[in-house]
Design a protein around this motif. Structure first.
Motif, mmCIF file in Angstrom:
data_model
loop_
_atom_site.group_PDB
_atom_site.id
_atom_site.type_symbol
_atom_site.label_atom_id
_atom_site.label_comp_id
_atom_site.label_asym_id
_atom_site.label_seq_id
_atom_site.Cartn_x
_atom_site.Cartn_y
_atom_site.Cartn_z
ATOM 1 N N LYS A 511 -46.903 43.733 107.072
ATOM 2 C CA LYS A 511 -46.379 43.956 108.416
ATOM 3 C C LYS A 511 -44.869 43.754 108.493
ATOM 4 N N SER A 512 -44.336 42.863 107.689
ATOM 5 C CA SER A 512 -42.910 42.571 107.793
ATOM 6 C C SER A 512 -42.382 42.031 106.479
ATOM 7 N N SER A 513 -41.152 42.422 106.174
ATOM 8 C CA SER A 513 -40.497 41.893 104.975
ATOM 9 C C SER A 513 -39.684 40.653 105.292
ATOM 10 N N VAL A 514 -39.572 40.321 106.583
ATOM 11 C CA VAL A 514 -38.824 39.134 106.994
ATOM 12 C C VAL A 514 -39.717 38.240 107.856
ATOM 13 N N GLY A 515 -39.319 36.993 107.998
ATOM 14 C CA GLY A 515 -40.000 36.077 108.912
ATOM 15 C C GLY A 515 -41.347 35.592 108.420
ATOM 16 N N TRP A 516 -42.051 34.847 109.297
ATOM 17 C CA TRP A 516 -43.374 34.339 108.955
ATOM 18 C C TRP A 516 -44.262 34.329 110.190
#
Length: 610
Positions: A511-516
């Protein structure tokens, strides 16, 4: 042989014991007597201030739960209160009272004092309010009117007007006074108003005295104080006196406790005397009923605490501690029991004391981006958007964590959604040094401010970039979709830290390459990182709000602490990457030339990590 112990110690003298008003044969005798009494109301008598003397010589109060009418008597706790009140008025200060439950402040503040000022200052106005509407009317009926109804007939003013509406109560009285040898009359007023919905209700009123009952529970304390400051001014001179007080109950939020701490801390600047009534004060008295048996009170409170602390449901214990605090620090501690380990809580409490006594340089600032691109921090006490403990230093790496908010909700307007918060951490020295927290529907404005703070701590690019790309932030994505999109729209996507994939498979998502993302396992891991940090670096925690929120960890909403959790996630990911790189390095034997003990050049093999 028996020994008889003779106690020659006399009980401590009581300054005043009530004496009934004499019967007067003539009007002249009456006027002469009350003239002398009025002088005592103003000047006082030995051991009693004027206000205290009038309270116990002329007043009636309702006793406890029975509702029986009694005369107040001399108590040392009241004596201290009235003496502080006199000093506050002398130096043109207001007074705030933080007290135990059932001390009797409302009987003084809403019962005795409105009639004192109405009589001593003919033609004056008194304003009063409380934390909610029911308490306002109960205060007026049970304190103000009870005191009035039981005044001696010679000094009871005639009621000219009494109006009780949905939002307020208004009492207008005819007060007689002597001037230039003549008896004159004028009107004194007592105005009791609801202020939780309309905190500026007193903004156009001028008065000699004000009483704000149960002030710690008032939802709009700051607005009420700010709008009513002019009420007590006569041009540049302060002519009126404000008394506020109440108990810090268990139900108050961490924001309320923090606001009260700030009020106590800012008391000197706001020209307010803070008077604390400890739980033992006037709880057990001597045989005269006048002086407090302090040790007996403390023992009683500690026994009750010990008994209640053993209950499986701790709500009664926590409520008792808040209602009967032994110290001011205890009264201003968060009411919820921390879920952190007891030894960490103890260390945090010690750290709080150090912060208070050391006057830590935490302050509020505005950040300004200059024409050359550099960012300047300008101090702006109590109004700046950015709280900074220490400014950027050379050869120091900074990281950050962000707790976002769902910008697409109207709940922001009524306070149901908390602050967007970004916390900055000195990665080199493991100390949190700054944060930005604000609540707004303008996500573009909020994210730009967050980036401004990141840029402020990224100005030493040469060193920082070697370890991490600028002061990146770990964004919590459960409510961070809009924030993430805004970073991309502002072409500052590089300020978002990559997902913490080095910590395990749970952090790897398409879903995303950044964050958690917060879920059961990830959140549990984040909490574990936080506790490890606190065990190792409690003495590095210097932000006051962070310590406040740690007290209610997992109990109340904690915006800064949630941002810290994201930052600890980033810290753990970076540390894991560093550990893996070290393990991947191999040892290789490299030949080198060195001089031996006889000065000859010889060939030796050296270990080198590659």
């Amino acid at each position: 042989m028996s020994v008889t112990i003779i106690n020659n110690l006399k009980p401590k003298a009581v300054p005043y014991i009530f004496k009934p008003t004499p019967t007067f044969n003539t009007t002249y005798d009456s006027q002469k007597y009350w003239g002398r009494e009025k002088e005592k109301w103003i000047e006082g008598i030995p051991g009693l201030t004027g206000t205290h003397y009038k309270y116990i010589s002329q007043g009636h109060i309702k006793q406890g739960t029975s509702g029986k009418l009694i005369r107040p008597w001399f108590r040392d706790g009241d004596q201290l209160l009235f003496e502080d009140m006199k000093e506050a008025r002398r130096i043109e200060h207001d007074m705030g009272v933080i007290k135990r439950r059932e001390f009797g402040l409302t009987s003084i503040g809403a019962g005795a004092l409105p009639h004192y000022f109405s009589r001593v200052y003919p033609g004056s106005r008194t304003i009063m309010t409380s934390c909610d509407k029911p308490r306002i009317f109960q205060m007026f009926d049970d304190k103000t009117m009870v005191y009035y109804n039981n005044l001696h007939k010679d000094i009871k003013p005639k009621i000219l007007q009494k109006n009780q509406r949905k939002e307020n109560v208004f009492l207008k009285m005819e007060v007689k006074y002597r001037e230039d040898g003549e008896i004159k009359t004028t009107e004194s007023q007592i105005y009791c108003q609801e202020t939780t919905d309309n905190p500026s209700a007193f903004s156009t009123v001028r008065c000699i005295y004000g009483f704000y009952d149960e002030f710690p529970l008032h939802k709009k304390r700051n607005e009420l104080l700010g709008s009513s400051m002019a009420c007590f001014m006569d041009g540049p001179k302060k002519s009126g006196f404000l008394l506020w007080g109440g108990t810090v109950e268990q139900a108050v939020s961490i924001e309320t406790v923090q606001a009260l701490r700030e009020m106590v801390g800012d008391a000197k600047g706001s020209r307010t005397i803070i008077h604390f009534v400890p739980a033992w004060m006037c709880m057990f008295m001597d045989e005269q009923g006048a002086y407090t048996n302090k040790q007996k009170g403390i023992d009683h409170i500690n026994r009750n605490r010990e008994r209640l602390s053993k209950l499986s449901n701790q709500s009664q214990f926590l409520a008792y501690v808040k209602n009967y605090p032994l110290t001011l620090d205890e009264a201003l501690e968060a009411s919820c029991k921390s879920t952190l380990p007891a030894d960490i809580v103890k260390r945090l409490n010690e750290q709080r004391k150090i912060i208070i006594t050391s006057n830590a340089p935490e302050a509020e600032y505005d950040l300004i981006r200059l024409a050359d691109g550099k960012i300047k921090a300008n101090p702006n006490p109590r109004k700046g958007n950015f709280v900074i403990l220490s400014h950027p230093e050379p050869k120091v790496t900074y990281i950050s964590g962000t707790d976002p908010i769902p910008f697409n909700t109207e709940n922001l307007k009524d306070g149901n959604v908390s602050d967007y918060c970004i916390a900055i951490k000195d990665f080199t020295h493991q100390t949190y040094v700054a944060y930005y927290a604000e609540r707004s529907l303008n996500y573009d404005y909020i994210v730009k401010n967050a980036i401004l703070l990141q840029d402020y701590y990224s100005q030493d690019d040469k060193f920082t970039a070697a370890i991490l790309k600028k002061c990146q932030t770990m964004l919590e994505l459960n409510h961070g979709g809009v924030a993430k999109a805004t970073y991309r729209a502002l072409e500052r996507y590089e300020m978002l830290a990559e997902r913490p994939g080095a910590l395990g498979i749970h952090f790897v998502t398409k879903k995303s390459s950044v964050g958690w993302f917060k879920d059961g396992k990830n959140t549990e891991r984040a909490h574990n990182y936080l506790i490890k940090y606190l065990y190792k670096y409690t003495e590095n925690v210097w932000l006051k709000r962070l310590i406040d929120e740690l007290e209610v960890f997992l109990v109340e909403n904690t915006d800064l602490l949630d941002a810290v959790l994201s930052c600890e996630m980033l810290d753990a990911n970076l540390s894991r990457i560093s550990e893996v790189k070290m393990k991947l390095k191999k040892v290789k034997m490299i030949p080198q030339l060195e001089r031996d003990s006889q000065g000859r050049m010889v060939r030796v093999m050296k270990k080198l990590m590659v």
